[in-house]
Design a protein around this motif. Structure first.
Motif, PDB file in Angstrom:
ATOM      1  N   GLN A 264       4.961  -0.540 -10.163  1.00 13.06           N
ATOM      2  CA  GLN A 264       3.520  -0.327 -10.032  1.00 13.06           C
ATOM      3  C   GLN A 264       2.723  -1.390 -10.788  1.00 13.06           C
ATOM      4  N   PHE A 265       3.254  -1.812 -11.941  1.00 11.73           N
ATOM      5  CA  PHE A 265       2.579  -2.867 -12.707  1.00 11.73           C
ATOM      6  C   PHE A 265       2.599  -4.192 -11.955  1.00 11.73           C
ATOM      7  N   ILE A 266       3.737  -4.551 -11.371  1.00 12.46           N
ATOM      8  CA  ILE A 266       3.864  -5.814 -10.619  1.00 12.46           C
ATOM      9  C   ILE A 266       2.935  -5.807  -9.407  1.00 12.46           C
ATOM     10  N   LEU A 267       2.914  -4.685  -8.681  1.00 15.64           N
ATOM     11  CA  LEU A 267       2.058  -4.588  -7.492  1.00 15.64           C
ATOM     12  C   LEU A 267       0.582  -4.664  -7.879  1.00 15.64           C
ATOM     13  N   ALA A 268       0.203  -3.975  -8.947  1.00 18.95           N
ATOM     14  CA  ALA A 268      -1.194  -4.003  -9.402  1.00 18.95           C
ATOM     15  C   ALA A 268      -1.579  -5.405  -9.861  1.00 18.95           C
ATOM     16  N   ALA A 269      -0.669  -6.098 -10.573  1.00 23.68           N
ATOM     17  CA  ALA A 269      -0.947  -7.457 -11.034  1.00 23.68           C
ATOM     18  C   ALA A 269      -1.124  -8.407  -9.850  1.00 23.68           C
ATOM     19  N   TYR A 270      -0.265  -8.274  -8.842  1.00 27.16           N
ATOM     20  CA  TYR A 270      -0.377  -9.107  -7.631  1.00 27.16           C
ATOM     21  C   TYR A 270      -1.744  -8.934  -6.982  1.00 27.16           C
ATOM     22  N   ILE A 271      -2.164  -7.688  -6.827  1.00 25.98           N
ATOM     23  CA  ILE A 271      -3.445  -7.406  -6.175  1.00 25.98           C
ATOM     24  C   ILE A 271      -4.602  -7.970  -6.992  1.00 25.98           C
TER      25      ILE A 271
ATOM     26  N   GLY B 170       0.815  -1.214   0.000  1.00 30.74           N
ATOM     27  CA  GLY B 170       0.000   0.000   0.000  1.00 30.74           C
ATOM     28  C   GLY B 170       0.847   1.262   0.000  1.00 30.74           C
ATOM     29  N   VAL B 171       1.913   1.279   0.798  1.00 34.35           N
ATOM     30  CA  VAL B 171       2.803   2.445   0.843  1.00 34.35           C
ATOM     31  C   VAL B 171       3.548   2.596  -0.480  1.00 34.35           C
ATOM     32  N   LEU B 172       4.026   1.481  -1.033  1.00 31.76           N
ATOM     33  CA  LEU B 172       4.744   1.552  -2.318  1.00 31.76           C
ATOM     34  C   LEU B 172       3.841   2.055  -3.438  1.00 31.76           C
ATOM     35  N   ARG B 173       2.563   1.721  -3.370  1.00 36.77           N
ATOM     36  CA  ARG B 173       1.635   2.168  -4.418  1.00 36.77           C
ATOM     37  C   ARG B 173       1.323   3.654  -4.320  1.00 36.77           C
ATOM     38  N   THR B 174       1.638   4.272  -3.174  1.00 38.45           N
ATOM     39  CA  THR B 174       1.396   5.706  -3.016  1.00 38.45           C
ATOM     40  C   THR B 174       2.657   6.538  -3.268  1.00 38.45           C
ATOM     41  N   LEU B 175       3.743   5.875  -3.676  1.00 44.80           N
ATOM     42  CA  LEU B 175       4.971   6.623  -3.978  1.00 44.80           C
ATOM     43  C   LEU B 175       4.685   7.662  -5.056  1.00 44.80           C
ATOM     44  N   PRO B 176       5.127   8.901  -4.847  1.00 44.86           N
ATOM     45  CA  PRO B 176       4.867   9.941  -5.860  1.00 44.86           C
ATOM     46  C   PRO B 176       5.673   9.710  -7.130  1.00 44.86           C
TER      47      PRO B 176
ATOM     48  N   ILE C 272      11.163   4.087 -15.572  1.00 41.94           N
ATOM     49  CA  ILE C 272      10.839   2.727 -16.031  1.00 41.94           C
ATOM     50  C   ILE C 272      10.685   1.785 -14.837  1.00 41.94           C
ATOM     51  N   LEU C 273      11.610   1.879 -13.875  1.00 41.63           N
ATOM     52  CA  LEU C 273      11.533   1.035 -12.677  1.00 41.63           C
ATOM     53  C   LEU C 273      10.264   1.332 -11.877  1.00 41.63           C
ATOM     54  N   TYR C 274       9.900   2.598 -11.796  1.00 40.16           N
ATOM     55  CA  TYR C 274       8.679   2.987 -11.074  1.00 40.16           C
ATOM     56  C   TYR C 274       7.444   2.349 -11.719  1.00 40.16           C
ATOM     57  N   LYS C 275       7.352   2.478 -13.046  1.00 38.38           N
ATOM     58  CA  LYS C 275       6.192   1.924 -13.749  1.00 38.38           C
ATOM     59  C   LYS C 275       6.167   0.400 -13.676  1.00 38.38           C
TER      60      LYS C 275
END
Length: 270
Positions: A73-80, A50-56, A67-70
């Motif tokens: 976010q893609f990996i975290l969203a896919a996991y969820i 949750g905290v990582l997904r709110t990183l600005p 690129i690393l940020y995106k």
């Protein structure tokens, strides 16, 4: 103890409790252990995700970091989405049997149970945490940044303490859900409460009586946990009545030492 009559419902309930009571209790213990530890680990996973997904997102950052940020976010969203979008019973089958077939990992049923409950809870908690963070007034984040706090300092010193109180009811809901949903782990032979009840019912084919007992045990566990969590919420909230401080350290500009009020009058020491 003699076998009860065929139609004696409560007689069978007492007979089965007398014969399989310890088996039911052991199964209930396994269920509670899976639910408590799985919910705890899942909450930790959910907090981090949750905290990582709110990183600005910094538009001026290095292209590599963008690129690393995106990608993150893609990996975290896919996991969820994957773990919220599939049933736990299917996850149990895929992870327990698939890990051995595809990767040669022969995990025990209990370890698989803890792992499945934890990552499943983590996916739900991640969205709960993100929503809790978004519910905090943005002015608090801006104020923290204004005094020089970093994103992580702001999160863990200002935002998260308030977020945890806001999401505590949902944490309790996840615990209660996990107490019930661990029953699906019987599919991989985890000897939790449902598995124990199913084994006992097959001995005399008294499924109604056995699962009546099992349902009462589940209700006792969930009701007790919900009451304890409600008590914890009240403790965190504190009293609804507050008394003002009786000493005003700024009341005398001459530097006299203030003393507590007596009878509605302020007295001073020189």
């Amino acid at each position: 103890m003699n076998l009860p009559n065929e139609a004696d419902f409560f007689g069978w309930v007492l007979y089965l409790l007398n014969k399989y009571g310890m088996i039911f209790l052991r199964g209930a213990g396994v269920t509670l252990m899976l639910a408590l530890i799985g919910t705890l680990i899942g909450c930790i996973i959910g907090l981090l995700v949750g905290v990582l997904r709110t990183l600005p997102y910094n538009k001026k950052a290095n292209p590599v970091f963008k690129i690393l940020y995106k990608l993150l976010q893609f990996i975290l969203a896919a996991y969820i989405e994957v773990f919220r979008g599939t049933p736990m019973i299917v996850q149990a089958m895929v992870l327990y049997y698939g890990s051995k077939q595809m990767f040669g990992v022969d995990m025990s049923a209990m370890f698989a149970g803890f792992f499945i409950v934890s990552i499943n809870t983590g996916a739900y908690m991640a969205e709960t945490v993100r929503g809790g963070i978004d519910s905090i007034d943005v002015g608090q984040t801006e104020a923290a940044k204004a005094i020089g706090m970093t994103h992580w300092q702001t999160m863990f010193s200002v935002i998260m303490p308030q977020t945890l109180r806001n999401i505590l009811p949902q944490i309790g809901n996840n615990l209660i859900i996990n107490i019930k949903d661990t029953s699906v782990l019987n599919i991989i032979s985890v000897t939790e409460l449902f598995f124990s009840g199913n084994s006992a019912a097959g001995a005399y084919f008294r499924y109604f009586e056995v699962f009546f007992i099992i349902s009462v045990i589940y209700f006792i566990m969930t009701f007790t946990c919900s009451r304890l969590l409600r008590w914890m919420e009240r403790k965190i909230d504190g009293s609804g009545y507050y008394s003002l401080v009786e000493i005003d350290m700024m009341a005398d500009p001459c530097g006299h030492n203030p003393v507590k009020k007596h009878g509605g009058k302020q007295t001073w020491k020189k």
